[in-house]
Design an enzyme around this catalytic site. Structure first.
Site, PDB file in Angstrom:
ATOM      1  N   HIS A  77     -12.111  -1.947  -0.136  1.00  0.00           N
ATOM      2  CA  HIS A  77     -11.364  -1.413   1.000  1.00  0.00           C
ATOM      3  C   HIS A  77     -12.242  -1.532   2.239  1.00  0.00           C
ATOM      4  O   HIS A  77     -13.418  -1.165   2.220  1.00  0.00           O
ATOM      5  CB  HIS A  77     -11.038   0.060   0.706  1.00  0.00           C
ATOM      6  CG  HIS A  77     -10.304   0.773   1.775  1.00  0.00           C
ATOM      7  ND1 HIS A  77     -10.921   1.664   2.640  1.00  0.00           N
ATOM      8  CD2 HIS A  77      -9.001   0.770   2.128  1.00  0.00           C
ATOM      9  CE1 HIS A  77     -10.025   2.174   3.457  1.00  0.00           C
ATOM     10  NE2 HIS A  77      -8.852   1.653   3.170  1.00  0.00           N
ATOM     11  N   ASP A 133     -14.834   1.559  -1.201  1.00  0.00           N
ATOM     12  CA  ASP A 133     -15.140   1.307   0.208  1.00  0.00           C
ATOM     13  C   ASP A 133     -16.649   1.410   0.382  1.00  0.00           C
ATOM     14  O   ASP A 133     -17.240   2.446   0.089  1.00  0.00           O
ATOM     15  CB  ASP A 133     -14.413   2.337   1.077  1.00  0.00           C
ATOM     16  CG  ASP A 133     -14.496   2.021   2.563  1.00  0.00           C
ATOM     17  OD1 ASP A 133     -15.608   1.724   3.041  1.00  0.00           O
ATOM     18  OD2 ASP A 133     -13.453   2.094   3.241  1.00  0.00           O
ATOM     19  N   GLU A 138     -10.051   3.538  -2.756  1.00  0.00           N
ATOM     20  CA  GLU A 138     -10.657   3.726  -1.440  1.00  0.00           C
ATOM     21  C   GLU A 138     -11.138   5.158  -1.224  1.00  0.00           C
ATOM     22  O   GLU A 138     -11.984   5.407  -0.375  1.00  0.00           O
ATOM     23  CB  GLU A 138      -9.671   3.339  -0.339  1.00  0.00           C
ATOM     24  CG  GLU A 138      -8.473   4.265  -0.207  1.00  0.00           C
ATOM     25  CD  GLU A 138      -7.464   3.751   0.804  1.00  0.00           C
ATOM     26  OE1 GLU A 138      -7.357   4.357   1.881  1.00  0.00           O
ATOM     27  OE2 GLU A 138      -6.794   2.738   0.518  1.00  0.00           O
ATOM     28  N   ASP A 144       0.842  -1.196   0.000  1.00  0.00           N
ATOM     29  CA  ASP A 144       0.000   0.000   0.000  1.00  0.00           C
ATOM     30  C   ASP A 144       0.882   1.252   0.000  1.00  0.00           C
ATOM     31  O   ASP A 144       1.567   1.540   0.976  1.00  0.00           O
ATOM     32  CB  ASP A 144      -0.897  -0.024   1.237  1.00  0.00           C
ATOM     33  CG  ASP A 144      -1.986   1.036   1.191  1.00  0.00           C
ATOM     34  OD1 ASP A 144      -1.946   1.900   0.289  1.00  0.00           O
ATOM     35  OD2 ASP A 144      -2.877   1.002   2.065  1.00  0.00           O
ATOM     36  N   HIS A 197      -0.431   4.218  -0.200  1.00  0.00           N
ATOM     37  CA  HIS A 197      -1.208   5.147   0.614  1.00  0.00           C
ATOM     38  C   HIS A 197      -1.184   6.577   0.069  1.00  0.00           C
ATOM     39  O   HIS A 197      -1.387   7.543   0.808  1.00  0.00           O
ATOM     40  CB  HIS A 197      -0.705   5.141   2.061  1.00  0.00           C
ATOM     41  CG  HIS A 197      -1.795   4.966   3.071  1.00  0.00           C
ATOM     42  ND1 HIS A 197      -2.590   5.990   3.507  1.00  0.00           N
ATOM     43  CD2 HIS A 197      -2.227   3.851   3.730  1.00  0.00           C
ATOM     44  CE1 HIS A 197      -3.453   5.549   4.397  1.00  0.00           C
ATOM     45  NE2 HIS A 197      -3.264   4.246   4.540  1.00  0.00           N
ATOM     46  N   GLU A 233      -1.064  -0.685  -4.178  1.00  0.00           N
ATOM     47  CA  GLU A 233      -2.293   0.047  -3.869  1.00  0.00           C
ATOM     48  C   GLU A 233      -2.074   1.550  -3.752  1.00  0.00           C
ATOM     49  O   GLU A 233      -1.114   2.009  -3.142  1.00  0.00           O
ATOM     50  CB  GLU A 233      -2.876  -0.489  -2.555  1.00  0.00           C
ATOM     51  CG  GLU A 233      -4.148   0.230  -2.124  1.00  0.00           C
ATOM     52  CD  GLU A 233      -4.783  -0.419  -0.912  1.00  0.00           C
ATOM     53  OE1 GLU A 233      -5.436   0.310  -0.132  1.00  0.00           O
ATOM     54  OE2 GLU A 233      -4.629  -1.646  -0.735  1.00  0.00           O
TER      55      GLU A 233
END
Length: 382
Positions: free
Chosen positions: A285, A258, A236, A184, A186, A210
């Site tokens: 997510h 999500d 996400e 991830d 992020h 990700e």
């Protein structure tokens, strides 16, 4: 009668917002409208939107979704979308209980009998990574996800880039070749940093990379896809089909909406169908609570292009409560050999401990995202 009589919200530890809808006949549906660090704001939005639901038939889910999302001049965004998500999940829960069927039956029936799940691991040092992955394997998981890094400069140092590669190398060593590790980013990496590090990770065969760039830079995802053979995922912080379309066209391999943010079951089901057109897999997510997880699983059981499900049981920032603490029966959400078996109870398939939720709401929570800064004092992506 399935007329909506009451809508309530509960702000519960560690950082979740639950939504409860009750009909005049006494059927209760639960949803999750958690928006990490902004749940109090979403709570207000839920109560404002509930004015459009009270006194109406709970079973008109699609019609409610249209009104909730399009019934105002200002639309979209994480706050309104999260509010709609919680309400939508609760309406599907009511529908399932009304018809005596799990939600996935209402979505067309199951296409699988179990869903693979993965868990997140922390750890900045190789020893910590080894220990945390070993614990996840011991718990029965066959896949994990890890952060690529902490704070990253716009043009990272060789040492910072090497540290990313070394951590992933340790993860692969512990997992072996028959388990998976997702990495991830992020949104902490610039495109320049992604181009440098992504090819270096290829020998360790990550499951996917990700959110390599922040969502407002989704127009750069195509450049990321072209610089690596590793599957790229994102989503996400995307809240609609319209926001997913450009990244699908850019060539991502995995879409990660999500269900607590992207319009609930109704919209994520449509995102999944759109993703299927682009040969993209769905991996929602969900580092959230039991209701959001159950909603994800219901979608997964009825979605052909469903890949894997994130879950946060035992995650380090669940402080003050755990995922299963608000469930009367924890059995449906436990995993065996890295999978969750198909949920068969009506609605979302779980039974919420209402007493525990109401008690937790009295304590509430004030979870906030941390603020990071670089050594020079400038803001750093969290």
């Amino acid at each position: 009668m399935t007329t909506i009589a009451k809508v309530e919200t509960f702000l519960v530890a560690p950082r979740w917002l639950f939504v409860r809808i009750e009909t005049e006949s006494g059927i209760v549906g639960w949803g999750e409208a958690t928006c990490e660090g902004r749940s109090e704001t979403v709570r207000t939005a839920v109560h404002q939107l509930s004015e459009l639901l009270t006194g109406r038939d709970a079973l008109r889910i699609e019609d409610h979704w249209q009104v909730l999302t399009k019934g105002s001049f200002y639309r979209g965004g994480p706050i309104l979308a999260s509010a709609v998500s919680g309400l939508d999940q609760a309406l599907w829960d009511i529908a399932g209980k009304h018809y005596g069927a799990p939600v996935h039956q209402l979505l067309g029936g199951p296409v699988r009998d179990r869903i693979r799940v993965y868990g997140w691991i922390g750890g900045d040092e190789p020893a910590e990574i080894r220990d945390q992955i070993s614990a996840r394997i011991e718990a029965g998981l066959t896949a994990v996800k890890m952060n690529a890094s902490g704070r990253m400069g716009a043009l990272a140092s060789v040492a910072d880039l090497d540290a990313v590669v070394q951590r992933v190398a340790v993860a692969r060593e512990v997992l072996g070749d028959d388990r998976d590790v997702a990495v991830d980013f992020h949104g902490r990496f610039t495109l320049a940093n992604v181009r440098r590090v992504a090819p270096l990770l290829e020998p360790y065969r990550p499951f996917f990379l990700e959110e390599p760039v922040v969502p407002e830079n989704s127009h750069l995802i195509g450049e990321v896809v072209r610089c690596t053979t590793t599957p790229v995922s994102t989503g996400e912080r995307l809240y609609s089909r319209q926001e997913f379309l450009p990244v699908l066209q850019a060539g991502i391999a995995v879409a990660q909406p999500d269900l607590a943010h992207a319009g609930g079951i109704t919209e994520v089901r449509k995102i999944a169908t759109l993703a299927e057109v682009y040969d993209v897999q769905l991996a929602p997510h969900c580092p959230l609570g039991p209701i959001a997880l159950a909603a994800c699983l219901q979608v997964g059981f009825a979605t052909p292009n469903f890949l894997i499900q994130e879950q946060s049981i035992g995650i380090h920032y669940n402080q003050g409560a755990e995922v299963l603490d608000y469930c009367l029966d924890q059995t449906p959400l436990t995993f065996v050999d890295g999978y969750v078996r198909r949920l068969t109870a009506p609605g979302l398939g779980i039974e919420i401990d209402e007493h525990a939720v109401r008690t937790a709401d009295k304590r509430g929570h004030a979870w906030r995202s941390p603020t990071w800064r670089h050594p020079d004092g400038s803001y750093a992506e969290w």
